[in-house]
Design a protein around this motif. Structure first.
Motif, PDB file in Angstrom:
ATOM      1  N   HIS A   1       0.817  -1.217   0.000  1.00 27.86           N
ATOM      2  CA  HIS A   1       0.000   0.000   0.000  1.00 27.86           C
ATOM      3  C   HIS A   1       0.848   1.263   0.000  1.00 27.86           C
ATOM      4  O   HIS A   1       0.469   2.266  -0.598  1.00 27.86           O
ATOM      5  CB  HIS A   1      -0.903   0.015   1.236  1.00 27.86           C
TER       6      HIS A   1
ATOM      7  N   ARG B   1      -4.525  11.824   1.214  1.00 28.18           N
ATOM      8  CA  ARG B   1      -4.464  10.685   0.285  1.00 28.18           C
ATOM      9  C   ARG B   1      -4.172   9.384   1.029  1.00 28.18           C
ATOM     10  O   ARG B   1      -4.722   8.328   0.704  1.00 28.18           O
ATOM     11  CB  ARG B   1      -3.380  10.920  -0.770  1.00 28.18           C
TER      12      ARG B   1
ATOM     13  N   MET C   1      -6.634   6.143   1.156  1.00 29.84           N
ATOM     14  CA  MET C   1      -6.154   4.828   0.753  1.00 29.84           C
ATOM     15  C   MET C   1      -6.425   3.805   1.850  1.00 29.84           C
ATOM     16  O   MET C   1      -6.897   2.684   1.584  1.00 29.84           O
ATOM     17  CB  MET C   1      -4.660   4.898   0.429  1.00 29.84           C
TER      18      MET C   1
ATOM     19  N   HIS D   1     -10.063   2.951   2.088  1.00 29.06           N
ATOM     20  CA  HIS D   1     -10.462   2.141   0.934  1.00 29.06           C
ATOM     21  C   HIS D   1     -10.348   0.643   1.237  1.00 29.06           C
ATOM     22  O   HIS D   1     -11.072  -0.178   0.637  1.00 29.06           O
ATOM     23  CB  HIS D   1      -9.582   2.511  -0.263  1.00 29.06           C
TER      24      HIS D   1
ATOM     25  N   LEU E   1       1.335   5.474  -3.188  1.00 29.19           N
ATOM     26  CA  LEU E   1       0.193   4.924  -2.453  1.00 29.19           C
ATOM     27  C   LEU E   1      -0.649   4.074  -3.398  1.00 29.19           C
ATOM     28  O   LEU E   1      -0.990   4.515  -4.499  1.00 29.19           O
ATOM     29  CB  LEU E   1      -0.664   6.062  -1.879  1.00 29.19           C
ATOM     30  N   TYR E   2      -0.993   2.863  -2.950  1.00 34.16           N
ATOM     31  CA  TYR E   2      -1.766   1.937  -3.772  1.00 34.16           C
ATOM     32  C   TYR E   2      -3.097   1.689  -3.068  1.00 34.16           C
ATOM     33  O   TYR E   2      -3.177   0.967  -2.085  1.00 34.16           O
ATOM     34  CB  TYR E   2      -0.988   0.639  -3.929  1.00 34.16           C
ATOM     35  N   GLY E   3      -4.156   2.338  -3.564  1.00 37.20           N
ATOM     36  CA  GLY E   3      -5.508   2.137  -3.042  1.00 37.20           C
ATOM     37  C   GLY E   3      -6.427   1.775  -4.187  1.00 37.20           C
ATOM     38  O   GLY E   3      -6.242   0.750  -4.848  1.00 37.20           O
TER      39      GLY E   3
END
Length: 476
Positions: free
Chosen positions: A148, A207, A211, A214, A437-439
């Motif tokens: 993430h 952000r 994330m 989410h 950031l990986y959402g």
């Protein structure tokens, strides 16, 4: 007398502000103009004001290896580093590609293992990795996301092209310095920021929170930041991010597993926690599932996670892609999962576990940088050209005893950016750690932490090894 760059020497390195013949590079024009309107006294005072501000804000980190005390400020140099829009768009595309492939790799390693069965990455390499966690086999993290939050270290070499130096997917730190560097730039050079057209980074906490939310399946989920405690080197960052997101900062004393959920102690009793941004290393997270000696973890949290009743960022087991030997295979990993060539290349890497590379490293160690597979922060590393013959021999012995645990790379002359040194500008080597950031999508924050090797001639940028930081300006 006004400050001047006229005597600045780029020497034989790639300088990001000036060409070899002294011409200013794109993006730095307004900055140079502003600096040369200020006196030496002005700039010295601004540098000192920056350092006082860091102390007053409590922006410190801990150093355990030295006897003179543990807490220090991270020195900030007031000359920003500038990246053009075209340069950033290319980096952004390459980082998204890399994170997407690494996420697929981690998921595959803990589930179908196709990449191991097909021999693209050696099975024994993964199974011997300290960061490969057998309890994570069969895991399916929420939304299929493992990594993430990532901090990917990038460098520019002698030709000025970016390369990936390493991936940081466990608990990447430093983002608080990125945010505070920008706040200090706003105070020191508000007019230049406006004229130059610099993209903002201040929405990172928003952000990050979006994330994390989410990952939960219910509206208004409860989010917490899990810290090892006040003695951790990045404790300031843990508390800072929790405060900026408006969520609770918790440690092992605040959390308990009860009725199949992770709950937080509050003045009104226990409250279910839906998402935890953990700043604790995988094996210390849960003494029941991993290291039984851990005093900073939450007993039973991993079982709750496996049942899908709490989300953890980053997912346990993510560190398998952090291994510096696995790093050497990332271009092949990208090709395997995405059918694409890596947009941002790796640094040439010798894998000591492979016979040909092993022999080359043993014979040429004086010209190479040697790294331990799972060390970080500049530890477990040999810079061959700067080391003694005794140190070379010590590392040869280490490699002979455990070749799988070492990689080596050519000594790269990192690019340089001017820094304020006793009232005048001198070049210092830098790297760059952007945060991804990986959402619901992969977002690359337009900036990052530029780390600076403040010691003259040094290539080591880590704060724990005497490095500092700069604000990173990405232009529209």
């Amino acid at each position: 007398m006004n400050f001047s760059f006229s005597n600045y020497q780029s020497e034989n390195f790639f300088d990001e502000m000036f060409t070899h013949d002294g011409q200013i590079r794109a993006g730095y024009e307004h900055l140079k103009e502003k600096f040369e309107k200020l006196t030496h006294e002005d700039l010295t005072n601004r540098q000192l004001a920056t350092e006082r501000a860091l102390l007053s804000m409590g922006i410190t980190f801990n150093v355990y290896s030295e006897g003179e005390g543990t807490e220090r400020i991270m020195p900030i140099d007031i000359i920003p580093r500038v990246l053009t829009n075209a340069e950033w768009e290319w980096l952004e595309k390459g980082l998204k590609q890399r994170i997407k492939a690494l996420n697929m790799f981690i998921d595959d390693v803990y589930n179908d293992q196709n990449i191991l069965n097909d021999g693209i990455v050696p099975r024994e390499l993964i199974e011997s990795s300290k960061c490969f966690l057998k309890p994570c086999l069969g895991l399916k993290p929420p939304k299929g996301i493992w990594c993430h939050i990532t901090g990917t270290d990038l460098i520019k070499g002698e030709d000025g092209s970016f390369m990936v130096l390493e991936d940081n997917l466990r608990c990447p730190s430093g983002v608080s310095y990125m945010l505070e560097n920008r706040e200090l730039s706003k105070q020191i050079f508000p007019d230049v920021l406006a004229r130059t057209g610099v993209r903002p980074v201040s929405d990172y906490p928003t952000r990050l929170l979006q994330m994390l939310q989410h990952l939960a399946d219910r509206p208004n989920p409860t989010v917490a930041v899990l810290t090892p405690g006040i003695y951790n080197s990045a404790y300031f960052e843990h508390s800072y991010l929790a405060q900026q997101m408006g969520v609770e900062l918790v440690d092992t004393r605040d959390l308990v597993v009860s009725d199949g959920y992770v709950k937080m102690r509050t003045t009104n009793g226990l409250k279910i926690v839906d998402v935890i941004y953990r700043r604790i290393d995988d094996t210390f997270m849960d003494p029941e599932s991993f290291n039984p000696d851990s005093l900073i973890g939450v007993p039973g949290i991993f079982e709750v996670y496996k049942k899908g009743r709490v989300a953890l960022a980053n997912a346990p087991g993510t560190g398998v892609a952090d291994d510096k030997v696995v790093y050497a295979y990332v271009p092949r990993i990208i090709k395997y999962y995405l059918g694409e060539e890596a947009i941002i290349p790796n640094v040439k890497t010798y894998i000591c576990g492979e016979e040909e590379d092993f022999n080359y490293v043993i014979e040429n160690i004086a010209q190479l940088v040697v790294k331990e597979a799972n060390e970080a922060g500049g530890y477990g590393m040999l810079i061959g050209p700067k080391a003694t013959e005794e140190e070379h021999e010590l590392f040869r012995e280490k490699i002979r005893k455990n070749p799988r645990n070492y990689i080596a790379q050519p000594t790269i002359s990192l690019s340089r950016v001017p820094c304020m040194v006793q009232g005048h500008a001198e070049g210092r080597h830098v790297d760059l750690r952007p945060y991804i950031l990986y959402g619901d999508d992969i977002n690359v924050i337009p900036g990052g932490l530029t780390r600076v090797a403040l010691r003259k001639g040094s290539l080591v940028v880590n704060s724990s090894q005497g490095g500092g930081g700069k604000d990173t300006w990405v232009l529209y």
